[in-house]
Design a protein around this motif. Structure first.
Motif, PDB file in Angstrom:
ATOM      1  N   ALA A  96       0.850  -1.195   0.000  1.00 40.27           N
ATOM      2  CA  ALA A  96       0.000   0.000   0.000  1.00 40.27           C
ATOM      3  C   ALA A  96       0.885   1.244   0.000  1.00 40.27           C
ATOM      4  O   ALA A  96       2.055   1.184   0.393  1.00 40.27           O
ATOM      5  N   GLN A  97       0.316   2.361  -0.433  1.00 40.36           N
ATOM      6  CA  GLN A  97       1.112   3.586  -0.527  1.00 40.36           C
ATOM      7  C   GLN A  97       0.285   4.793  -0.095  1.00 40.36           C
ATOM      8  O   GLN A  97      -0.873   4.932  -0.472  1.00 40.36           O
ATOM      9  N   ILE A  98       0.918   5.630   0.722  1.00 42.63           N
ATOM     10  CA  ILE A  98       0.264   6.833   1.238  1.00 42.63           C
ATOM     11  C   ILE A  98       1.219   8.006   1.078  1.00 42.63           C
ATOM     12  O   ILE A  98       2.411   7.890   1.359  1.00 42.63           O
ATOM     13  N   GLY A  99       0.691   9.138   0.636  1.00 40.98           N
ATOM     14  CA  GLY A  99       1.515  10.328   0.513  1.00 40.98           C
ATOM     15  C   GLY A  99       1.486  10.899  -0.884  1.00 40.98           C
ATOM     16  O   GLY A  99       0.587  10.618  -1.680  1.00 40.98           O
ATOM     17  N   SER A 100       2.533  11.663  -1.201  1.00 39.19           N
ATOM     18  CA  SER A 100       2.570  12.410  -2.461  1.00 39.19           C
ATOM     19  C   SER A 100       2.906  11.544  -3.657  1.00 39.19           C
ATOM     20  O   SER A 100       2.655  11.930  -4.798  1.00 39.19           O
ATOM     21  N   GLY A 101       3.507  10.379  -3.426  1.00 41.31           N
ATOM     22  CA  GLY A 101       3.975   9.545  -4.524  1.00 41.31           C
ATOM     23  C   GLY A 101       5.381   9.890  -4.960  1.00 41.31           C
ATOM     24  O   GLY A 101       5.987   9.186  -5.767  1.00 41.31           O
ATOM     25  N   PRO A 104      11.170  11.830  -0.818  1.00 41.91           N
ATOM     26  CA  PRO A 104      11.700  10.552  -0.348  1.00 41.91           C
ATOM     27  C   PRO A 104      10.596   9.520  -0.121  1.00 41.91           C
ATOM     28  O   PRO A 104       9.450   9.862   0.147  1.00 41.91           O
ATOM     29  N   ILE A 105      10.994   8.249  -0.212  1.00 43.04           N
ATOM     30  CA  ILE A 105      10.053   7.146  -0.017  1.00 43.04           C
ATOM     31  C   ILE A 105      10.614   6.244   1.071  1.00 43.04           C
ATOM     32  O   ILE A 105      11.743   5.751   0.972  1.00 43.04           O
ATOM     33  N   VAL A 106       9.831   6.038   2.112  1.00 39.59           N
ATOM     34  CA  VAL A 106      10.244   5.178   3.220  1.00 39.59           C
ATOM     35  C   VAL A 106       9.276   4.005   3.320  1.00 39.59           C
ATOM     36  O   VAL A 106       8.069   4.163   3.107  1.00 39.59           O
ATOM     37  N   ALA A 107       9.812   2.817   3.591  1.00 38.16           N
ATOM     38  CA  ALA A 107       8.988   1.611   3.652  1.00 38.16           C
ATOM     39  C   ALA A 107       8.864   1.110   5.089  1.00 38.16           C
ATOM     40  O   ALA A 107       9.801   1.220   5.886  1.00 38.16           O
ATOM     41  N   LEU A 108       7.690   0.569   5.389  1.00 42.65           N
ATOM     42  CA  LEU A 108       7.427  -0.107   6.664  1.00 42.65           C
ATOM     43  C   LEU A 108       6.959  -1.515   6.331  1.00 42.65           C
ATOM     44  O   LEU A 108       6.124  -1.693   5.451  1.00 42.65           O
ATOM     45  N   ARG A 109       7.463  -2.509   7.042  1.00 38.45           N
ATOM     46  CA  ARG A 109       7.147  -3.897   6.701  1.00 38.45           C
ATOM     47  C   ARG A 109       6.557  -4.663   7.881  1.00 38.45           C
ATOM     48  O   ARG A 109       6.979  -4.496   9.021  1.00 38.45           O
ATOM     49  N   ALA A 110       5.559  -5.501   7.593  1.00 36.97           N
ATOM     50  CA  ALA A 110       5.006  -6.430   8.579  1.00 36.97           C
ATOM     51  C   ALA A 110       4.865  -7.793   7.928  1.00 36.97           C
ATOM     52  O   ALA A 110       4.517  -7.899   6.745  1.00 36.97           O
ATOM     53  N   ASP A 111       5.127  -8.852   8.681  1.00 37.95           N
ATOM     54  CA  ASP A 111       4.949 -10.215   8.179  1.00 37.95           C
ATOM     55  C   ASP A 111       3.596 -10.754   8.629  1.00 37.95           C
ATOM     56  O   ASP A 111       3.051 -10.347   9.648  1.00 37.95           O
ATOM     57  N   ARG A 158       0.344  15.952   5.980  1.00 35.53           N
ATOM     58  CA  ARG A 158       1.608  16.313   6.619  1.00 35.53           C
ATOM     59  C   ARG A 158       2.802  15.611   5.990  1.00 35.53           C
ATOM     60  O   ARG A 158       3.949  15.977   6.257  1.00 35.53           O
ATOM     61  N   LEU A 159       2.548  14.564   5.217  1.00 34.54           N
ATOM     62  CA  LEU A 159       3.639  13.739   4.701  1.00 34.54           C
ATOM     63  C   LEU A 159       4.419  14.479   3.614  1.00 34.54           C
ATOM     64  O   LEU A 159       3.846  14.888   2.599  1.00 34.54           O
ATOM     65  N   GLN A 160       5.707  14.615   3.826  1.00 34.87           N
ATOM     66  CA  GLN A 160       6.573  15.297   2.866  1.00 34.87           C
ATOM     67  C   GLN A 160       7.321  14.256   2.032  1.00 34.87           C
ATOM     68  O   GLN A 160       8.550  14.221   1.982  1.00 34.87           O
ATOM     69  N   GLY A 161       6.543  13.409   1.391  1.00 36.07           N
ATOM     70  CA  GLY A 161       7.072  12.311   0.611  1.00 36.07           C
ATOM     71  C   GLY A 161       6.068  11.167   0.612  1.00 36.07           C
ATOM     72  O   GLY A 161       4.852  11.407   0.662  1.00 36.07           O
ATOM     73  N   THR A 162       6.547   9.938   0.587  1.00 33.81           N
ATOM     74  CA  THR A 162       5.684   8.782   0.410  1.00 33.81           C
ATOM     75  C   THR A 162       6.041   7.685   1.411  1.00 33.81           C
ATOM     76  O   THR A 162       7.224   7.404   1.643  1.00 33.81           O
ATOM     77  N   VAL A 163       5.009   7.060   1.975  1.00 30.67           N
ATOM     78  CA  VAL A 163       5.192   5.908   2.854  1.00 30.67           C
ATOM     79  C   VAL A 163       4.667   4.679   2.125  1.00 30.67           C
ATOM     80  O   VAL A 163       3.531   4.664   1.655  1.00 30.67           O
ATOM     81  N   ARG A 164       5.511   3.656   2.043  1.00 34.14           N
ATOM     82  CA  ARG A 164       5.125   2.402   1.399  1.00 34.14           C
ATOM     83  C   ARG A 164       4.972   1.340   2.477  1.00 34.14           C
ATOM     84  O   ARG A 164       5.873   1.113   3.289  1.00 34.14           O
ATOM     85  N   ASP A 188      11.774   2.262  -5.573  1.00 31.28           N
ATOM     86  CA  ASP A 188      12.773   3.292  -5.291  1.00 31.28           C
ATOM     87  C   ASP A 188      12.730   3.772  -3.837  1.00 31.28           C
ATOM     88  O   ASP A 188      13.141   4.881  -3.524  1.00 31.28           O
ATOM     89  N   ALA A 189      12.254   2.908  -2.931  1.00 34.57           N
ATOM     90  CA  ALA A 189      12.311   3.251  -1.508  1.00 34.57           C
ATOM     91  C   ALA A 189      13.773   3.368  -1.092  1.00 34.57           C
ATOM     92  O   ALA A 189      14.642   2.653  -1.589  1.00 34.57           O
ATOM     93  N   GLU A 190      14.050   4.255  -0.159  1.00 32.74           N
ATOM     94  CA  GLU A 190      15.441   4.508   0.245  1.00 32.74           C
ATOM     95  C   GLU A 190      15.760   3.975   1.627  1.00 32.74           C
ATOM     96  O   GLU A 190      16.931   3.887   2.010  1.00 32.74           O
ATOM     97  N   ALA A 191      14.746   3.619   2.407  1.00 27.85           N
ATOM     98  CA  ALA A 191      14.970   3.095   3.755  1.00 27.85           C
ATOM     99  C   ALA A 191      13.761   2.263   4.149  1.00 27.85           C
ATOM    100  O   ALA A 191      12.654   2.464   3.635  1.00 27.85           O
ATOM    101  N   ILE A 192      13.988   1.308   5.070  1.00 24.88           N
ATOM    102  CA  ILE A 192      12.899   0.445   5.508  1.00 24.88           C
ATOM    103  C   ILE A 192      13.032   0.162   7.003  1.00 24.88           C
ATOM    104  O   ILE A 192      14.141   0.021   7.525  1.00 24.88           O
ATOM    105  N   PHE A 193      11.878   0.099   7.679  1.00 14.62           N
ATOM    106  CA  PHE A 193      11.820  -0.158   9.120  1.00 14.62           C
ATOM    107  C   PHE A 193      10.848  -1.311   9.383  1.00 14.62           C
ATOM    108  O   PHE A 193       9.913  -1.536   8.612  1.00 14.62           O
ATOM    109  N   ALA A 194      11.073  -2.016  10.486  1.00 11.74           N
ATOM    110  CA  ALA A 194      10.154  -3.065  10.916  1.00 11.74           C
ATOM    111  C   ALA A 194      10.297  -3.262  12.420  1.00 11.74           C
ATOM    112  O   ALA A 194      11.329  -2.930  13.004  1.00 11.74           O
ATOM    113  N   VAL A 195       9.244  -3.793  13.030  1.00 17.02           N
ATOM    114  CA  VAL A 195       9.290  -4.132  14.455  1.00 17.02           C
ATOM    115  C   VAL A 195       9.086  -5.630  14.612  1.00 17.02           C
ATOM    116  O   VAL A 195       8.531  -6.298  13.736  1.00 17.02           O
ATOM    117  N   HIS A 196       9.548  -6.140  15.745  1.00 18.64           N
ATOM    118  CA  HIS A 196       9.241  -7.515  16.142  1.00 18.64           C
ATOM    119  C   HIS A 196       8.911  -7.499  17.623  1.00 18.64           C
ATOM    120  O   HIS A 196       9.611  -6.866  18.415  1.00 18.64           O
TER     121      HIS A 196
END
Length: 434
Positions: A96-101, A104-111, A158-164, A188-196
């Motif tokens: 899914a994608q939220i923001g300007s498109g 910068p593009i930042v990714a969040l991941r869940a399994d 408020r998003l100054q870019g895109t969240v994937r 073209d995401a430049e960084a990714i975060f995840a929690v466990h």
């Protein structure tokens, strides 16, 4: 210059310094005093919805690449929120994608996947599927990311870019992350975060670390082939049990004699299988286990040594051996190595939302995590989010049939995801021409 003029200059410099400091704060992590309260309050307003989502997923756990109902539930909720997404990736995955498109593009991941484990916790939302259980918290990871989707969508102005947002299948041993990458999830995401989820950290706290976090790992199975016969005449046979015994001992010596003492290696033989007749030497023995290393390089080195040692011990005992690393079905996992800059970002955001006292240094673990595949493509950081709570029984380790989750973590995780992404974009938007 007289003393009065000097005083005026000092006052002006002080004013400019304070103004500059305030400008930094306003464009960085401390946007305003109520920022943390605003996000946490919005997340807690969704707590009942988050619990409902998590329980629906928990009651119907699905194994790797079979997460059809879980995926459908996520898509239904995204449709309700009006959030666009791409489906399918990696068979059942969603992006899914939220923001300007724009960048910068930042990714969040869940399994999303569960385990082939019978749940032994008796509660009203126990798994309804025999022999399957969400015993690793992936139902919570998915729910927290869906909660973040809702919050980010509410705050998209408020998003100054895109969240994937990556809803990924098949983390448990079958490298769903690798397939998500092949299907274009990162783009073209430049960084990714995840929690466990982390049962050793109390609910309301997080634990992060820079550098190595979880181990590289792989599995292997071997077949030691000899010549079977009556146990009264060992001289007429070729004993694969003896050869297997020497091979297992030699494998353990790899850790003590060939690995750097400053780096962790764990080699475990987890099963040995032969015939059950007490008076017969079997014609073959099967055995296997896992290899884990703090470094990806170490894992690949000792994978090769495992094969060499087993084959050499087979030859020494007049046997033959076949070693299978199961790469086609269980790809070797690299080590999770957190980018320092992203770790510091997690730490700062955690302190902002939860307070400095609730941000801890994570301990390295020898478990594997396929989040590492994303980190081979772009910088990434994974951190632990506490679920430890004795009052509700959230004290058991993942992969235990008694694993239980403190659902109070759900809004906290949703808020953290939201702030991590939102503030990452704000902090990095100057790097791109909009």
């Amino acid at each position: 210059m007289d003393s009065c003029s000097v005083a005026h200059v000092h006052q002006l410099l002080l004013f400019l310094s304070l103004a500059s400091f305030c400008a930094v704060l306003s464009s960085g992590y401390l946007i305003h005093d109520s920022y943390a309260e605003e996000i946490l309050s919005a997340a807690h307003q969704d707590k009942d919805w988050l619990i409902s989502v998590r329980r629906r997923i928990h009651e119907y756990p699905e194994l790797a690449f079979q997460e059809h109902n879980t995926s459908a539930l996520i898509r239904t909720e995204l449709d309700k929120l009006g959030i666009p997404y791409t489906y399918p990736l990696a068979r059942t995955g969603i992006v899914a994608q939220i923001g300007s498109g724009s960048r910068p593009i930042v990714a969040l991941r869940a399994d999303m996947d569960a385990l082939p484990l019978q749940e032994l916790v008796e509660w009203s939302h126990k798994s309804k599927i025999e022999g399957r259980m969400h015993a690793c918290g992936h139902d919570a990871h998915t729910t927290m990311l869906l909660g973040a989707a809702k919050l980010l969508n509410q705050r998209k102005h408020r998003l100054q870019g895109t969240v994937r947002l990556l809803f990924q299948p098949a983390e448990e041993g079958t490298a769903g992350a690798l397939q998500m990458i092949k299907d274009g999830a990162l783009k073209d995401a430049e960084a990714i975060f995840a929690v466990h989820v982390d049962y050793k950290t109390p609910t309301g706290a997080i634990a992060s670390i820079s550098g190595p976090f979880s181990a590289a790992g792989c599995i292997f199975v071997a077949k030691m082939i000899g010549k079977g016969g009556h146990a009264a005449e060992p001289n007429r046979n070729v004993d694969p049990v003896l050869a297997t015994s020497f091979a297992i001992l030699a494998l353990q010596q790899l850790v003590s004699r060939e690995s750097d003492p400053l780096y962790s290696i764990v080699l475990s033989i987890t099963y040995v299988k032969a015939s059950v007749a007490l008076n017969v030497i079997p014609s073959y023995v099967e055995f296997g286990g896992t290899l884990r290393s703090q470094t990806t390089e170490g894992m690949y080195h000792f994978r090769q040594r495992i094969k060499e040692v087993i084959e050499a011990q087979a030859a020494a005992h007049r046997c033959s051996a076949h070693v299978d690393m199961k790469e086609e079905t269980f790809a070797p996992y690299p080590a999770v190595v957190n980018d320092n800059k992203l770790h510091l970002h997690v730490k700062r955001v955690g302190q902002l939302l939860l307070g400095p006292e609730n941000v801890r240094e994570a301990k390295r673990v020898m478990a594997g995590e396929d989040f590492a595949f994303y980190q081979q493509v772009i910088p990434g950081a994974m951190f632990g989010i506490g679920i430890g709570n004795e009052e509700v029984g959230s004290v058991h380790s993942p992969h235990s049939p008694f694993f239980f989750l403190d659902e109070g973590v759900l809004p906290i995780g949703a808020a953290l995801h939201t702030a991590i992404a939102e503030l990452y974009l704000e902090d990095n938007q100057h790097s791109f021409v909009q």
